[in-house]
Design an enzyme around this catalytic site. Structure first.
Site, mmCIF file in Angstrom:
data_model
loop_
_atom_site.group_PDB
_atom_site.id
_atom_site.type_symbol
_atom_site.label_atom_id
_atom_site.label_comp_id
_atom_site.label_asym_id
_atom_site.label_seq_id
_atom_site.Cartn_x
_atom_site.Cartn_y
_atom_site.Cartn_z
ATOM 1 N N LYS A 150 -55.851 -7.169 -22.277
ATOM 2 C CA LYS A 150 -55.669 -8.313 -21.375
ATOM 3 C C LYS A 150 -54.213 -8.742 -21.476
ATOM 4 C CE LYS A 150 -57.347 -12.843 -20.017
ATOM 5 N NZ LYS A 150 -58.338 -13.921 -20.235
ATOM 6 N N VAL B 177 -56.359 -7.146 -16.607
ATOM 7 C CA VAL B 177 -56.928 -6.296 -17.655
ATOM 8 C C VAL B 177 -56.612 -4.844 -17.327
ATOM 9 C CG1 VAL B 177 -59.028 -5.616 -18.861
ATOM 10 C CG2 VAL B 177 -58.755 -7.971 -18.087
ATOM 11 N N GLY C 5 -58.545 -4.833 -13.427
ATOM 12 C CA GLY C 5 -58.839 -6.034 -12.657
ATOM 13 C C GLY C 5 -57.955 -7.171 -13.103
ATOM 14 N N GLY D 299 -57.545 -11.850 -12.865
ATOM 15 C CA GLY D 299 -58.080 -13.141 -12.452
ATOM 16 C C GLY D 299 -57.430 -14.237 -13.258
ATOM 17 N N GLY D 300 -57.381 -15.446 -12.680
ATOM 18 C CA GLY D 300 -56.754 -16.540 -13.385
ATOM 19 C C GLY D 300 -55.292 -16.243 -13.608
ATOM 20 N N MET D 301 -54.885 -16.281 -14.867
ATOM 21 C CA MET D 301 -53.495 -16.021 -15.198
ATOM 22 C C MET D 301 -53.278 -14.632 -15.767
ATOM 23 S SD MET D 301 -52.278 -19.632 -16.869
ATOM 24 C CE MET D 301 -53.491 -19.524 -18.182
ATOM 25 N N ASP E 217 -66.338 -21.643 -20.635
ATOM 26 C CA ASP E 217 -66.280 -20.920 -19.361
ATOM 27 C C ASP E 217 -67.370 -19.856 -19.307
ATOM 28 O OD1 ASP E 217 -65.280 -20.580 -16.805
ATOM 29 O OD2 ASP E 217 -63.815 -19.073 -17.403
#
Length: 503
Positions: free
Chosen positions: A251, A236, A229, A231-233, A351
């Site tokens: 990551k 994974v 997956g 997300g963001g910058m 977060d």
């Protein structure tokens, strides 16, 4: 782990390896699997096209696709071989490496069959014979379907190209046709020589890119296997250690994710180091474990963490709906265990949200919660202002779980910021709804800063004990001083509810 480390093969070894990679006899395993799938489709297409051509040639004799005995002697055996190769590749009756080896033999056999049929057709009179022969096209196409090392491609392509003049000689000697003129043969076979050279070049390029892709997936002692997956910058990946059986998750943050040049990259590098170091220093079993971290030679940041089997709380609610209050209390207390240790070390997550709380099996324990992704962690000391290693003028966090002091910037960020976000998570688990919902992110954060929340008991389908309702609302207080003072205090208040029922 006080400084960023560069992991992977030594630079000199990398250069030496890349220089001779094209002589290696094998593709990486995943690319070899893709080649096997292409072999299956190629052989199936050959069966379909060949069968169609055979039927048409039988129904329309005027097409002059070679003498009848040759069509039977060549078409049918080659169709049978193609069908057999399709079955072997489709059902994986042999290992991928052996199927790839068979495909190179199939390449030569296919060229021979095409050479017999194409040479048996009447050649146009005169020296002009435009276009490339079918054998030349077959040889040129094959490296795209099944790339291989240059030596193997050179050997098999040479054999394939030689089948055309060889079978022409056989057909002439057998009396099936007359010997064409020298000019006609030159124009017929010269493009095949060009196809031979191009096939070696194409194979070297495609095969080399595959090897480089495999090398790019090597990070230290780990090899990336499957993308899980992103997300963001970052993204994974599932990874495997080259020596140990232990699986891991990596990551990975590519350097192109940063748009602000060297300054932005430098800031991101510091943030990455801080995330990895902060998380690695924590020992709570409810905090994701970090095995390693570093910067790859292409500038990508990566860290290696334990691979979890389960789902995050966002997915849990979307699939299963609002959760029983007893289970919510059980999950919140585990999150408090992780956050208490982080806050004692003057680390604020910033977060906390359902997507960063992962529910998994941990040994024999079920419903074991792990806190993920300390990517926005802020480090605080008693005598130092909160860290600001984020983008200039940027609000950090997720709007639907953002504390008022983060939105307004009027109070320092501390552990109570995470407690507010955890209250939002509790609200989501109990009701299946966000505390505040609006059309835009800006409107959402303004609601967090200015509006009082509706009690979760008024929005939940299940009955929520008044004491749990009060705890969630206390976590959602605008003023940090009116929230639980610490994650431990919140955990103790939850434990005092004595909600140990099965769910």
């Amino acid at each position: 782990m006080s400084e960023t480390v560069f992991l992977g093969p030594d630079a000199s070894c990398a250069i030496a390896t890349s220089r001779w990679d094209w002589l290696s006899s094998r593709l990486p395993p995943d690319l070899e699997e893709q080649a096997v799938r292409r072999v299956a489709w190629m052989s199936l297409c050959t069966v379909v096209v060949g069968a169609f051509g055979f039927i048409v040639s039988e129904l329309v004799p005027s097409l002059q696709l070679g003498p009848h005995p040759i069509r039977f002697a060549v078409y049918l055996p080659f169709m049978l071989v193609s069908a057999a190769l399709f079955v072997v590749a489709r059902r994986r009756l042999l290992s991928p490496a052996r199927i790839v080896d068979l495909s190179f033999a199939y390449k030569v056999l296919g060229a021979a069959s095409i050479a017999v049929v194409s040479n048996a057709q009447p050649w146009p009179a005169g020296p002009m014979l435009p276009g490339w022969s079918p054998v030349a096209m077959w040889v040129l196409m094959f490296p795209i379907i099944v790339p291989g090392p240059s030596v193997r491609t050179l050997f098999t392509s040479t054999l394939a190209i030689l089948t055309e003049p060889a079978f022409l000689w056989v057909l002439v000697r057998s009396g099936f046709m007359e010997l064409p003129s020298r000019d006609a043969m030159l124009r017929r076979f010269f493009p095949s020589v060009i196809a031979l050279a191009l096939s070696v070049f194409v194979s070297r390029v495609v095969f080399g890119l595959g090897r480089k892709l495999d090398a790019a997936r090597e990070l230290g002692s780990y090899r990336l296997v499957e993308r899980l997956g992103g997300g963001g910058m970052g993204e994974v990946w599932r990874a495997k250690h080259r020596m140990l059986a232990r699986p891991a998750a990596v990551k990975l943050i590519r350097p192109e994710a940063f748009q602000g040049g060297a300054a932005s990259y430098g800031t991101a590098k510091l943030r990455f180091e801080r995330e990895a170091q902060a998380t690695a220093a924590l020992r709570s079993p409810h905090t994701i474990g970090i095995f390693d971290f570093g910067v790859a030679r292409d500038g990508s940041f990566y860290y290696v963490m334990e691979l979890l089997d389960g789902m995050d709380l966002e997915t849990l609610v979307k699939l299963d709906g609002p959760q029983p209050p007893a289970r919510v209390v059980h999950l919140l207390r585990q999150a408090c265990h992780s956050l208490h240790e982080a806050h004692k070390a003057f680390l604020v997550h910033r977060d906390i949200k359902p997507a960063n709380l992962f529910l998994c099996r941990y040994g024999a324990d079920l419903d074991f919660l792990k806190v993920l992704d300390f990517g926005l962690v802020a480090e605080r000391r008693k005598d130092v202002a909160p860290s600001t290693l984020t983008e200039d003028n940027a609000i950090t966090g997720t709007p639907a779980f953002m504390a008022p002091e983060v939105v307004l910037g009027d109070r320092p960020v501390d552990g109570r910021t995470d407690i507010y976000a955890l209250g939002c998570v509790a609200y989501w688990l109990l009701t299946g709804a966000l505390v505040f919902e609006a059309e835009t992110a800006m409107k959402t954060v303004l609601l967090h800063a200015t509006e009082a929340p509706v009690a979760p008991s008024k929005r939940a389908a299940r009955t929520i004990p008044p004491a749990l309702d009060r705890i969630v609302l206390d976590c959602l207080e605008k003023d940090p001083a009116r929230r639980p003072r610490s994650a431990r205090e919140l955990s103790e208040r939850l434990a005092a509810l004595h909600m140990d029922a099965e769910w």
